[in-house]
Design a protein around this motif. Structure first.
Motif, short mmCIF file in Angstrom:
data_model
loop_
_atom_site.label_atom_id
_atom_site.label_comp_id
_atom_site.label_asym_id
_atom_site.label_seq_id
_atom_site.Cartn_x
_atom_site.Cartn_y
_atom_site.Cartn_z
N LYS A 1 -9.16 -20.11 -47.43
CA LYS A 1 -9.07 -21.13 -47.21
C LYS A 1 -10.42 -21.73 -46.52
CE LYS A 1 -4.14 -23.90 -47.23
NZ LYS A 1 -3.74 -24.63 -46.01
N GLU B 1 -9.54 -22.64 -52.24
CA GLU B 1 -9.50 -24.31 -51.51
C GLU B 1 -10.48 -24.86 -50.51
OE1 GLU B 1 -6.10 -27.23 -50.57
OE2 GLU B 1 -5.55 -25.40 -50.62
N ILE C 1 -11.51 -27.13 -48.31
CA ILE C 1 -10.84 -28.71 -47.69
C ILE C 1 -11.72 -29.22 -46.59
CG2 ILE C 1 -9.07 -29.36 -46.17
CD1 ILE C 1 -7.83 -26.64 -47.20
N GLN D 1 -12.48 -34.76 -48.57
CA GLN D 1 -11.35 -33.70 -48.24
C GLN D 1 -10.42 -32.86 -48.64
OE1 GLN D 1 -8.85 -37.36 -46.13
NE2 GLN D 1 -7.22 -35.48 -45.91
N SER D 2 -10.70 -32.87 -50.09
CA SER D 2 -9.82 -31.89 -50.55
C SER D 2 -10.34 -31.37 -52.21
CB SER D 2 -8.99 -32.82 -51.40
OG SER D 2 -9.49 -33.67 -52.49
N GLU D 3 -9.17 -30.45 -52.30
CA GLU D 3 -10.45 -29.61 -53.28
C GLU D 3 -10.88 -30.52 -54.52
OE1 GLU D 3 -11.65 -26.22 -55.63
OE2 GLU D 3 -11.02 -26.75 -53.12
#
Length: 494
Positions: free
Chosen positions: A174, A237, A239, A208-210
């Motif tokens: 990540k 990913e 993040i 915030q997210s992928e």
């Protein structure tokens, strides 16, 4: 020896350090048992086993030793000098001008928090995991990029793209970042969507997210700068993290996210623009991590600056420090005293959040800080990551003075990657005239510039490698231990 060490065939060096001994021939021809390798608290120690698969013991001068290996050296140590459990490591790598920290938790989880501007972090990792040896690969890692300044992220390019034996060398799981995926350009709007509320500017549409990240990079692809190009080197990913989102805790280590601090603007998480300036904004909204193991607290704060620190203080204490500072200059003594009392109360309240035992100095020792936030940190020791041949003169004299003023203990501890290595960053090797091989350069930063912090939650060492070994050992080691009577940490100076 602890049965766990025997079962696992390895253990770790006890506090504060351990010397591997071996027989060395003196100038007069006599053999004496002397130290040949100096290990610091938490260093890995492997058991050299006999034909029966069991540890090999030897007795010399009525002292029992066990045969071990550590840091590419074999020899003898006393069995009690090995402990079974791994401890927390923070390795502040000398990345030159920039930040780079390798964190290893007691359960052996690895994090790279920033990686400098060049390939120094890669070279450190190559040394740490002996990547020149066939079949050796590092364990999986998570990455934290505090913000999108090159001297914090550019070093990840080499790490992300490097291949070995037909596959990517590093298994990155990540990539955590501050939510602002920077595109090229000088305007704050290149950090996200710029909006205005009550005459103040904010960056919103944070990633915030992928999925957020992918949506961001697919819009205006021609605006992609070096930051996005670096992120695209890994399929890990992406993040975004900020205060209020789930922390990064492991089983052994609490990893709180204290910043950046967002505000709800029109129903969206948003970050205020500082001084109408892109650089101030992305620096000020660096990811802030507070790591806790046992009684020990450590703070990593990226490139915080004055407006960011005031923003953090207001969020966590409610105090408006710019207004209170004006009160210190009022003609009425009572009003000045009220302002001073309010500032002191804010600092003490902020300490419940920010006070730390070990602090990574924000922005490489820049003078862009507030005394109130420095007072709230109130560390025992501070580590400054800065470099040679840079135009900023980091660390600044007033910063060093203020760190000392607001540190705990009779003697302030200030460590610097730049000062830990007095040798040049590069040394030219002499060319072998018998070959056509070109002159090469050797990096010294992975050995002599790194500040090593190790703790089990009650005992701490901060160590740097001596550039010339002394009779006492190969390391300069500072010890901090918990005093259960005084209920506080104390530094043992010698």
């Amino acid at each position: 020896m602890d049965q766990k060490i025997i079962d696992n065939k390895h253990g770790f060096a006890i506090f504060p350090s351990v010397k591997i001994m071996n027989f060395v021939t003196d100038d007069d021809g006599t053999k004496k048992l002397k130290w040949v390798k100096h290990l610091i608290f938490g260093d890995w120690i492997g058991l050299n086993l006999g034909a029966d698969g069991q540890p090999v013991y030897e007795v010399h001068n009525n002292i029992q030793y066990v045969n071990v290996r550590g840091r590419n050296c074999s020899g003898l140590i006393e069995p009690h000098e090995i402990q079974p459990n791994r401890i927390l490591e923070l390795n502040f790598v000398d990345v030159g001008q920039g930040d780079g920290c390798h964190v290893v938790t007691p359960e052996n989880k690895h994090y790279i928090i920033d990686a400098g501007v060049s390939d120094n972090m890669f070279r450190y990792l190559r040394w740490r995991f002996n990547l020149n040896k066939a079949g050796n690969f590092p364990p999986p890692m998570d990455v934290v990029i505090s913000h999108s300044d090159e001297d914090h992220y550019a070093g990840f390019t080499k790490i992300f793209e490097h291949t070995k034996e037909g596959r990517k060398t590093f298994n990155i799981k990540k990539v955590y970042h501050n939510g602002m995926v920077e595109k090229s350009g000088t305007h704050p709007s290149t950090l996200g969507t710029l909006i205005t509320s009550h005459n103040k500017s904010y960056i919103t549409d944070l990633c915030q997210s992928e999925a957020d990240y992918q949506a961001r990079i697919t819009s205006q692809p021609l605006k992609h700068g070096q930051y996005i190009k670096m992120l695209q080197k890994t399929t890990a990913e992406k993040i975004g993290i900020w205060a209020g989102l789930p922390d990064l805790d492991t089983d052994s280590t609490k990893m709180e996210i204290l910043g950046p601090v967002t505000q709800d603007i029109f129903g969206k998480a948003a970050l205020p623009v500082f001084d109408s300036n892109k650089g101030k904004t992305k620096n000020g909204h660096s990811v802030i991590l507070k790591l806790t193991v046992g009684k020990v607290k450590m703070l990593l704060g990226g490139d915080l600056n004055e407006p960011a620190e005031d923003h953090l203080m207001k969020h966590y204490t409610g105090a408006d420090l710019p207004v209170l500072r004006k009160g210190l200059k009022l003609p009425d003594p009572a009003q000045r005293q009220n302002a001073e009392n309010a500032i002191r109360a804010a600092v003490l309240q902020a300490r419940t959040v920010f006070q730390t035992d070990i602090a990574k100095s924000c922005h490489h020792g820049s003078s862009d800080f507030t005394s109130e936030f420095m007072d709230a940190l109130n560390p025992i020791a501070t580590v400054i990551s800065s470099g040679d041949e840079e135009p900023h003169c980091h660390p600044r004299p007033d910063t060093l003075g203020t760190i000392g003023k607001y540190s705990r203990g009779l003697r302030s501890l200030i460590f610097s990657t730049e000062l830990a290595r007095s040798t040049p960053e590069f040394l030219k090797k002499t060319q072998n005239t018998n070959t056509a091989a070109p002159i090469t350069k050797e990096r010294l930063v992975t050995v002599y510039g790194m500040i090593n912090m190790r703790t089990d939650g009650e005992k701490i060492i901060i160590a740097q490698k001596l550039e010339a070994a002394a009779d006492r050992g190969a390391w300069d080691i500072h010890e901090i231990t918990w005093n259960s009577v005084l209920n506080e940490f104390e530094y043992h100076f010698f």
